[in-house]
Scaffold this motif. Structure first.
Motif, PDB file in Angstrom:
ATOM      1  N   GLY A   1       0.799  -1.214   0.000  1.00 52.19           N
ATOM      2  CA  GLY A   1       0.000   0.000   0.000  1.00 52.19           C
ATOM      3  C   GLY A   1       0.834   1.267   0.000  1.00 52.19           C
ATOM      4  O   GLY A   1       0.320   2.354  -0.282  1.00 52.19           O
ATOM      5  N   VAL A   2       2.141   1.141   0.322  1.00 54.07           N
ATOM      6  CA  VAL A   2       3.005   2.326   0.373  1.00 54.07           C
ATOM      7  C   VAL A   2       4.171   2.238  -0.590  1.00 54.07           C
ATOM      8  O   VAL A   2       4.933   3.198  -0.744  1.00 54.07           O
ATOM      9  N   THR A   3       4.357   1.087  -1.243  1.00 56.26           N
ATOM     10  CA  THR A   3       5.415   0.932  -2.238  1.00 56.26           C
ATOM     11  C   THR A   3       4.914   0.023  -3.342  1.00 56.26           C
ATOM     12  O   THR A   3       3.869  -0.629  -3.202  1.00 56.26           O
ATOM     13  N   SER A   4       5.632  -0.034  -4.425  1.00 55.85           N
ATOM     14  CA  SER A   4       5.227  -0.867  -5.554  1.00 55.85           C
ATOM     15  C   SER A   4       5.390  -2.348  -5.220  1.00 55.85           C
ATOM     16  O   SER A   4       6.410  -2.745  -4.630  1.00 55.85           O
ATOM     17  N   PRO A   5       4.416  -3.202  -5.575  1.00 56.08           N
ATOM     18  CA  PRO A   5       4.576  -4.644  -5.364  1.00 56.08           C
ATOM     19  C   PRO A   5       5.831  -5.199  -6.036  1.00 56.08           C
ATOM     20  O   PRO A   5       6.360  -6.224  -5.602  1.00 56.08           O
ATOM     21  N   ALA A   6       6.316  -4.511  -7.081  1.00 53.95           N
ATOM     22  CA  ALA A   6       7.530  -4.954  -7.756  1.00 53.95           C
ATOM     23  C   ALA A   6       8.757  -4.815  -6.862  1.00 53.95           C
ATOM     24  O   ALA A   6       9.796  -5.432  -7.136  1.00 53.95           O
ATOM     25  N   ARG A   7       8.656  -4.016  -5.791  1.00 55.11           N
ATOM     26  CA  ARG A   7       9.773  -3.811  -4.873  1.00 55.11           C
ATOM     27  C   ARG A   7       9.643  -4.691  -3.629  1.00 55.11           C
ATOM     28  O   ARG A   7      10.274  -4.446  -2.604  1.00 55.11           O
ATOM     29  N   ILE A   8       8.799  -5.713  -3.735  1.00 60.17           N
ATOM     30  CA  ILE A   8       8.635  -6.702  -2.670  1.00 60.17           C
ATOM     31  C   ILE A   8       9.008  -8.065  -3.242  1.00 60.17           C
ATOM     32  O   ILE A   8       8.427  -8.517  -4.222  1.00 60.17           O
ATOM     33  N   GLY A   9      10.006  -8.703  -2.646  1.00 61.85           N
ATOM     34  CA  GLY A   9      10.472  -9.987  -3.148  1.00 61.85           C
ATOM     35  C   GLY A   9      10.569 -11.017  -2.047  1.00 61.85           C
ATOM     36  O   GLY A   9      10.290 -10.746  -0.871  1.00 61.85           O
ATOM     37  N   GLU A  10      10.967 -12.215  -2.425  1.00 66.20           N
ATOM     38  CA  GLU A  10      11.143 -13.289  -1.449  1.00 66.20           C
ATOM     39  C   GLU A  10      12.362 -14.117  -1.814  1.00 66.20           C
ATOM     40  O   GLU A  10      12.823 -14.110  -2.965  1.00 66.20           O
ATOM     41  N   THR A  11      12.881 -14.802  -0.827  1.00 66.57           N
ATOM     42  CA  THR A  11      14.037 -15.659  -1.024  1.00 66.57           C
ATOM     43  C   THR A  11      13.982 -16.793  -0.014  1.00 66.57           C
ATOM     44  O   THR A  11      13.389 -16.650   1.066  1.00 66.57           O
ATOM     45  N   GLU A  12      14.585 -17.916  -0.358  1.00 69.19           N
ATOM     46  CA  GLU A  12      14.567 -19.071   0.538  1.00 69.19           C
ATOM     47  C   GLU A  12      15.455 -18.827   1.753  1.00 69.19           C
ATOM     48  O   GLU A  12      16.542 -18.257   1.632  1.00 69.19           O
ATOM     49  N   VAL A  13      14.964 -19.262   2.903  1.00 70.13           N
ATOM     50  CA  VAL A  13      15.744 -19.172   4.142  1.00 70.13           C
ATOM     51  C   VAL A  13      15.669 -20.513   4.847  1.00 70.13           C
ATOM     52  O   VAL A  13      14.769 -21.328   4.595  1.00 70.13           O
TER      53      VAL A  13
END
Length: 340
Positions: free
Chosen positions: A199-211
């Protein structure tokens, strides 16, 4: 002189980092957790601090944290809430106190590995993200009570919100502080932080990685099957606030208009029957249905107006949190680990 934080340039130190860990009834995990954070960040290459939030524990967790902070150094800061406000409020307290350019969060049950944090920091910077979400691909939890409900919830959240991630529930995340501090966490919002971040940034700037993920060694899990039902209710709230949080009048008003139009059409038909066809409409079910629709329309429209007034009052008040702090380390005397 400004130091570059690009991890691809040799010799550049990483950004200042605040590690935020909420804890509740985790007495046996306090010392090993703090030790593993120090081991995991021993070669971080930048200044960092550890912020532990005691969420009103009654087993001595808060006291143990305070004792350990006194022995370890000023970079370990402790916040103790007056009572158990919940994980969301504890995380908000940690975000408010954080001083780093980046903020990392993880659970205090030792299932998340702090050694993953430097890699997540580098990946967040390299991919130019505002949030990097951990993905427990090899999750060490029970299949029936934890894994299956979690998978269902993750897919449902992705479908409803349009932000498809594999593991919303993983607490191991790294944020840009300037972005996450624009989000006010209330209720049980910690489960949907990536959604609120969208809601405050682009979804394109949200990622995921394995941990990595490990089985719990000490203490008792605070989650059960009842959490699934709370997630469904929270999902409805998240959907509403993301779409209509700043304009609730549109949500209630749209429903009111639909009821109003249907009720008006039904009433117009009855007026034609009464005055043109000269038939009795007093005992027709359609009359009562049309009245019900019109009254419902008025209720939704007035509810929308009141909701708009409330949301404007809320934003004007500047109220951010609903937790109350009992005691916390003094940020004026707090230090950084790794500062020369």
């Amino acid at each position: 002189m400004t130091t570059s934080t690009d991890p691809r340039v040799p010799g550049n130190s990483r950004p200042t980092l605040s590690v935020v860990i909420p804890m509740y009834q985790e007495l046996d995990n306090v010392e090993p957790m703090v030790a593993r954070v120090h081991e995991g960040l021993a070669d971080y290459g930048g200044d960092w601090e550890l912020i532990c939030i005691d969420d009103g524990s009654r087993d001595g967790t808060g006291e143990r944290l305070h004792e350990l902070a006194e022995r370890t150094g000023s970079h370990v800061r402790v916040i103790r809430l007056r009572r158990n406000f919940g994980q969301t409020a504890a995380m908000q307290a940690g975000f408010d106190a954080a001083r780093g350019e980046l903020i990392a969060t993880l659970d205090g049950d030792l299932q998340n590995d702090p050694a993953d944090i430097p890699r997540l920091v580098d990946e967040l910077l390299e991919r130019d993200l505002d949030l990097l979400q951990g993905w427990r691909r090899q999750r060490q939890d029970g299949l029936i009570l934890r894994k299956i409900p979690s998978r269902i919830a993750n897919r449902l959240i992705g479908k409803v919100t349009g932000l498809a991630l594999h593991d919303y529930g993983c607490s191991l995340k790294v944020y840009r502080a300037e972005v996450i501090k624009e989000v006010t966490l209330l209720g049980e919002m910690h489960r949907f932080i990536p959604v609120w971040m969208a809601g405050v940034t682009s979804p394109a700037r949200i990622g995921e990685t394995e941990v990595s993920h490990q089985a719990r060694q000490f203490g008792v899990s605070k989650y059960g099957i009842s959490r699934t039902f709370r997630v469904l209710l929270d999902l409805l709230s998240a959907f509403f606030f993301l779409r209509f949080g700043s304009r609730p009048g549109h949500f209630f008003g749209s429903i009111g208009i639909v009821f109003g139009v249907v009720g008006a059409l039904l009433m117009s038909h009855l007026l034609v029957v009464k005055f043109v066809l000269d038939e009795n409409i007093g005992h027709r079910p359609m009359l009562f249905v049309s009245i019900l629709f019109l009254v419902t329309a008025v209720q939704f429209l007035t509810t929308g107006v009141l909701a708009e007034l409330l949301i404007r009052t809320f934003y004007a008040s500047g109220e951010r949190t609903h937790h109350r702090i009992r005691w916390q380390s003094d940020s004026a005397t707090a230090g950084w680990k790794g500062r020369a």
